[in-house]
Design a protein around this motif. Structure first.
Motif, PDB file in Angstrom:
ATOM      1  N   GLN A  80       0.826  -1.201   0.000  1.00 59.42           N
ATOM      2  CA  GLN A  80       0.000   0.000   0.000  1.00 59.42           C
ATOM      3  C   GLN A  80       0.864   1.256   0.000  1.00 59.42           C
ATOM      4  O   GLN A  80       0.506   2.263  -0.611  1.00 59.42           O
ATOM      5  CB  GLN A  80      -0.995  -0.036   1.168  1.00 59.42           C
ATOM      6  N   GLY A  83       2.338   1.163  -3.649  1.00 62.77           N
ATOM      7  CA  GLY A  83       1.230   1.470  -4.556  1.00 62.77           C
ATOM      8  C   GLY A  83       0.877   2.949  -4.503  1.00 62.77           C
ATOM      9  O   GLY A  83       0.615   3.576  -5.536  1.00 62.77           O
ATOM     10  N   ILE A 123      -4.163  -1.819 -14.945  1.00 66.16           N
ATOM     11  CA  ILE A 123      -4.658  -2.885 -14.066  1.00 66.16           C
ATOM     12  C   ILE A 123      -4.610  -4.220 -14.800  1.00 66.16           C
ATOM     13  O   ILE A 123      -4.218  -5.239 -14.241  1.00 66.16           O
ATOM     14  CB  ILE A 123      -6.079  -2.572 -13.565  1.00 66.16           C
ATOM     15  N   CYS A 126      -1.016  -5.497 -14.997  1.00 69.50           N
ATOM     16  CA  CYS A 126      -0.586  -5.981 -13.680  1.00 69.50           C
ATOM     17  C   CYS A 126      -1.281  -7.294 -13.349  1.00 69.50           C
ATOM     18  O   CYS A 126      -0.695  -8.164 -12.698  1.00 69.50           O
ATOM     19  CB  CYS A 126      -0.903  -4.949 -12.600  1.00 69.50           C
TER      20      CYS A 126
ATOM     21  N   SER B  33     -11.451   1.751  -9.006  1.00 69.89           N
ATOM     22  CA  SER B  33     -10.482   0.949  -9.743  1.00 69.89           C
ATOM     23  C   SER B  33     -10.905  -0.516  -9.869  1.00 69.89           C
ATOM     24  O   SER B  33     -10.555  -1.178 -10.842  1.00 69.89           O
ATOM     25  CB  SER B  33      -9.105   1.063  -9.106  1.00 69.89           C
ATOM     26  N   GLY B  34     -11.660  -1.012  -8.884  1.00 71.45           N
ATOM     27  CA  GLY B  34     -12.094  -2.401  -8.940  1.00 71.45           C
ATOM     28  C   GLY B  34     -12.926  -2.692 -10.179  1.00 71.45           C
ATOM     29  O   GLY B  34     -12.881  -3.797 -10.738  1.00 71.45           O
ATOM     30  N   ALA B  37     -10.630  -3.382 -12.924  1.00 69.56           N
ATOM     31  CA  ALA B  37     -10.073  -4.727 -12.789  1.00 69.56           C
ATOM     32  C   ALA B  37     -11.068  -5.756 -13.292  1.00 69.56           C
ATOM     33  O   ALA B  37     -10.707  -6.692 -14.013  1.00 69.56           O
ATOM     34  CB  ALA B  37      -9.714  -4.992 -11.328  1.00 69.56           C
ATOM     35  N   MET B 119      -1.492   4.753 -12.404  1.00 68.02           N
ATOM     36  CA  MET B 119      -2.495   4.664 -11.326  1.00 68.02           C
ATOM     37  C   MET B 119      -3.092   3.264 -11.266  1.00 68.02           C
ATOM     38  O   MET B 119      -3.372   2.751 -10.178  1.00 68.02           O
ATOM     39  CB  MET B 119      -3.594   5.699 -11.538  1.00 68.02           C
ATOM     40  N   GLY B 120      -3.278   2.652 -12.443  1.00 68.92           N
ATOM     41  CA  GLY B 120      -3.790   1.284 -12.460  1.00 68.92           C
ATOM     42  C   GLY B 120      -2.852   0.338 -11.734  1.00 68.92           C
ATOM     43  O   GLY B 120      -3.280  -0.471 -10.912  1.00 68.92           O
ATOM     44  N   ALA B 121      -1.545   0.480 -12.017  1.00 72.20           N
ATOM     45  CA  ALA B 121      -0.553  -0.381 -11.355  1.00 72.20           C
ATOM     46  C   ALA B 121      -0.562  -0.133  -9.852  1.00 72.20           C
ATOM     47  O   ALA B 121      -0.566  -1.077  -9.052  1.00 72.20           O
ATOM     48  CB  ALA B 121       0.827  -0.109 -11.942  1.00 72.20           C
ATOM     49  N   GLY B 122      -0.583   1.150  -9.453  1.00 70.60           N
ATOM     50  CA  GLY B 122      -0.594   1.479  -8.029  1.00 70.60           C
ATOM     51  C   GLY B 122      -1.831   0.934  -7.333  1.00 70.60           C
ATOM     52  O   GLY B 122      -1.752   0.373  -6.237  1.00 70.60           O
ATOM     53  N   ALA B 123      -2.973   1.072  -7.997  1.00 71.47           N
ATOM     54  CA  ALA B 123      -4.230   0.610  -7.391  1.00 71.47           C
ATOM     55  C   ALA B 123      -4.249  -0.909  -7.273  1.00 71.47           C
ATOM     56  O   ALA B 123      -4.794  -1.455  -6.319  1.00 71.47           O
ATOM     57  CB  ALA B 123      -5.422   1.085  -8.218  1.00 71.47           C
ATOM     58  N   MET B 124      -3.621  -1.581  -8.236  1.00 74.46           N
ATOM     59  CA  MET B 124      -3.589  -3.046  -8.181  1.00 74.46           C
ATOM     60  C   MET B 124      -2.756  -3.494  -6.967  1.00 74.46           C
ATOM     61  O   MET B 124      -3.159  -4.387  -6.221  1.00 74.46           O
ATOM     62  CB  MET B 124      -2.998  -3.582  -9.486  1.00 74.46           C
ATOM     63  N   LEU B 125      -1.588  -2.841  -6.776  1.00 77.23           N
ATOM     64  CA  LEU B 125      -0.728  -3.212  -5.641  1.00 77.23           C
ATOM     65  C   LEU B 125      -1.405  -2.877  -4.314  1.00 77.23           C
ATOM     66  O   LEU B 125      -1.333  -3.645  -3.363  1.00 77.23           O
ATOM     67  CB  LEU B 125       0.595  -2.462  -5.729  1.00 77.23           C
ATOM     68  N   ALA B 126      -2.037  -1.700  -4.268  1.00 73.54           N
ATOM     69  CA  ALA B 126      -2.572  -1.218  -2.998  1.00 73.54           C
ATOM     70  C   ALA B 126      -3.977  -1.721  -2.724  1.00 73.54           C
ATOM     71  O   ALA B 126      -4.543  -1.436  -1.686  1.00 73.54           O
ATOM     72  CB  ALA B 126      -2.569   0.307  -2.994  1.00 73.54           C
ATOM     73  N   ARG B 127      -4.545  -2.477  -3.657  1.00 75.03           N
ATOM     74  CA  ARG B 127      -5.911  -2.978  -3.538  1.00 75.03           C
ATOM     75  C   ARG B 127      -6.918  -1.851  -3.448  1.00 75.03           C
ATOM     76  O   ARG B 127      -7.843  -1.892  -2.645  1.00 75.03           O
ATOM     77  CB  ARG B 127      -6.057  -3.865  -2.289  1.00 75.03           C
ATOM     78  N   GLY B 128      -6.735  -0.810  -4.232  1.00 75.63           N
ATOM     79  CA  GLY B 128      -7.737   0.243  -4.231  1.00 75.63           C
ATOM     80  C   GLY B 128      -7.155   1.566  -4.667  1.00 75.63           C
ATOM     81  O   GLY B 128      -5.946   1.705  -4.819  1.00 75.63           O
ATOM     82  N   CYS B 129      -8.034   2.536  -4.875  1.00 76.74           N
ATOM     83  CA  CYS B 129      -7.589   3.829  -5.375  1.00 76.74           C
ATOM     84  C   CYS B 129      -7.979   4.930  -4.391  1.00 76.74           C
ATOM     85  O   CYS B 129      -8.240   4.670  -3.235  1.00 76.74           O
ATOM     86  CB  CYS B 129      -8.194   4.083  -6.745  1.00 76.74           C
TER      87      CYS B 129
ATOM     88  N   CYS C 204     -11.697  -1.933  -3.306  1.00 78.16           N
ATOM     89  CA  CYS C 204     -11.714  -1.267  -4.597  1.00 78.16           C
ATOM     90  C   CYS C 204     -10.858  -2.030  -5.592  1.00 78.16           C
ATOM     91  O   CYS C 204     -11.208  -2.186  -6.747  1.00 78.16           O
ATOM     92  CB  CYS C 204     -11.172   0.120  -4.384  1.00 78.16           C
ATOM     93  N   GLY C 205      -9.688  -2.473  -5.180  1.00 76.21           N
ATOM     94  CA  GLY C 205      -8.757  -3.120  -6.106  1.00 76.21           C
ATOM     95  C   GLY C 205      -9.039  -4.570  -6.190  1.00 76.21           C
ATOM     96  O   GLY C 205      -8.166  -5.373  -6.326  1.00 76.21           O
TER      97      GLY C 205
END
Lengths: 180, 168, 205
Positions: A80, A83, A123, A126, B33-34, B37, B119-129, C204-205
């Motif tokens: 997090q 990210g 996304i 990834c 972001s979900g 995905a 942002m897509g890559a970051g949101a994927m790693l962080a599980r959200g935006c 969300c992700g």
């Protein structure tokens, strides 16, 4: 369409209306926060957080809702943090975040559409690299961890601290804001 | 026909009430972001079903019925409807490319696409935006959401001076 | 006074009151230990099932403290959410209050007697031990398995547990374990990694 998805649609409509009315569908207004000309994003976001925080605390305290039914995103410290760093760079480049890119696109801004395309590709790729990324993505897992648990403070005290910090920040921002 | 934007604090309180309603009615916060995905999982599945069912990330999005029955997809569809109606009613709907004064249209679209990818890559790693983590997770005091929020703004403020050319 | 300013004051008042309003979580008192305070300091500890512990964690049970007595390596590899590690060989470094609801976690559910004696000496009143230790947690909460030919009633009971399992990122399964002997042996690190990898998707992700 089930009732759940109907609710999702209605909540989405309300979400979209408030974002558009706040002006958050326009990239140039959003990036104002990074150049000290317009702190609209911070003001909207933190008034929303305070409203939900106080609303959920008091609804739960009065026994009207069960706070454990509220989904708290699980904490994965390292992914997090990383990210967030990656996301922040993308945010400045795009001038919009995922939610606001949809607002921009829906109000005719073609750059919003380009951001949406980028999100899809980012996304998606990834996702294709999932096996490589998962060791990082699943590392430093803390489960459902909240600030009150972390600092071992009562929930209400953390609520007050967040309120105090946000209101103080609102005052300071008003001082630093230099409208272009 | 009002063209000026709402007061940010009042808009924020309205947004907070929407978020609270989402938690009370569905037990979950807002997100964005979900849905992307879910969309990419569905597209990938249409291209190569077997490879995608072996991919744990995509498979989870398809397990609940995929794109056509995803909560976040419907929520984001609502966002687009709401934003379009709101922009039309307030006389703000306009087909254009928002960009800095020194940036051409093509360059702006390219940077926007690139920013979206990151942002897509970051949101994927962080599980959200910003919606799912920073806003929704922040409001229920999740530690990870606050970490994400702070690191995202720290990184944005660090790189913003370097990218001044894009916006000023 | 304009509207934003009025809202700001409302936030201050509601926030300040919140600090003194107590817990927003519904009361869910833990079952008291049978027979209350045993005078014998070495009396066996009441065991708590992994499912019960999971309910306590999810329900933010007030005063709950999970103390993991396993090795640092094992703790780093996988921990129960909210657990803190404590070296069982130096129990004197554990500080507790008499209001804490302690749950001790070991690899297999066995706890060194000196740890228990020490905890009782320093005033801990509610000491529970996690039944079957971390293995019990992984089997009951993270990877619960419903026998393939189970009755409708046990299937229904399983759903409640499966929901709890998904909350903790578990993978509830229906059907016998592929290899019955594998279920008996201690779970490998790979299983643990796989378990935390599949967290419930509601975000969300």
């Amino acid at each position: 369409m089930t009732a759940t998805l109907g609710i999702a649609l209605l909540i989405g409509v309300a979400f979209g209306v408030t974002l558009e009315q706040a002006g958050l569908g326009r990239a140039r207004k959003l990036v104002g926060q990074f150049y000290g000309t317009d702190f609209c994003v911070f003001k909207v976001m933190f008034s929303a957080i305070l409203t939900t925080l106080l609303g959920s605390f008091w609804l739960a305290r009065l026994g009207l809702v069960d706070l454990t039914g509220f989904y708290v995103p699980e904490t994965f410290l390292l992914p997090q943090f990383v990210g967030g760093l990656v996301f922040g760079v993308g945010f400045v480049l795009a001038g919009l975040c995922p939610g606001t890119s949809c607002v921009a696109a829906a109000s005719g801004r073609l750059d919003g559409l380009a951001v949406m395309g980028g999100l899809f590709v980012g996304i998606g790729s990834c996702g294709l690299l999932f096996d490589r990324l998962q060791p990082l993505r699943a590392s430093t897992a803390y489960g459902t961890l909240t600030l009150p648990q972390l600092f071992e403070l009562p929930y209400g005290v953390v609520v007050l601290l967040v309120v105090a910090v946000a209101l103080l920040a609102f005052r300071l921002l008003a001082r630093f804001e230099r409208p272009a | 026909m009002r063209r000026t934007y709402a007061d940010p604090y009042l808009a924020g309180v309205a947004l907070g009430l929407v978020l609270l309603a989402s938690f009370v009615l569905s037990g979950r916060g807002l997100g964005a972001s979900g849905a992307f995905a879910s969309a990419s999982a569905s597209v990938a599945a249409a291209v190569d079903t077997e490879a995608v069912s072996a991919n744990a990330y995509f498979a989870r999005y398809l397990a609940d019925g995929g794109f056509g029955s995803d909560w976040l997809v419907f929520e984001l569809l609502g966002v687009m409807i709401g934003a379009a109606v709101s922009a039309l009613v307030s006389g703000r709907w306009r087909a254009e490319v928002e960009r800095g004064p020194r940036l051409g249209i093509r360059a702006r679209l390219a940077w926007a696409f690139g920013g979206g990818t990151l942002m897509g890559a970051g949101a994927m790693l962080a599980r959200g935006c910003t919606s799912g983590q920073a806003l929704s997770g922040g409001a229920v005091l999740s530690v990870g959401s606050w970490v994400f929020m702070l690191s995202l703004f720290a990184s944005a403020y660090l790189v913003a001076p370097l990218l001044r050319r894009l916006w000023r | 006074m304009n509207a934003p300013r009025a809202l700001g004051w409302a936030a201050i008042v509601l926030g300040a009151a919140a600090a003194f309003a107590g817990s927003p979580y519904r009361d869910n008192p833990p079952p008291r230990a049978q027979g209350e305070r045993a005078d014998d300091a070495t009396a066996p500890l009441p065991a708590v099932s992994a499912t019960q512990l999971a309910e306590w964690i999810r329900g933010r049970q007030p005063g709950l403290r999970i103390i993991d007595l396993r090795s640092t390596d094992a703790f780093e590899a996988y921990r129960i959410p909210r657990a803190r590690r404590q070296d069982p060989d130096s129990p004197d470094r554990i500080a507790v209050s008499d209001r804490d609801l302690l749950v001790l976690v070991s690899a297999d559910g066995r706890i060194p007697a000196q740890t228990v004696i020490h905890l009782r000496n320093i005033g801990a009143r509610e000491i529970h031990v996690l039944r079957n230790g971390l293995r019990g947690w992984l089997e009951e909460v993270i990877n619960p398995v419903l026998a393939a030919g189970a009755s409708a009633e046990s299937r229904q009971r399983f759903e409640a547990r499966a929901e709890l399992s998904r909350y903790f990122g578990g993978q509830p399964r229906i059907g016998a374990p592929a290899d019955p002997s594998a279920a008996e042996s201690a779970p490998a690190t790979d299983d643990v990694d796989a378990s935390i990898a599949h967290l419930r998707r509601r975000g969300c992700g």
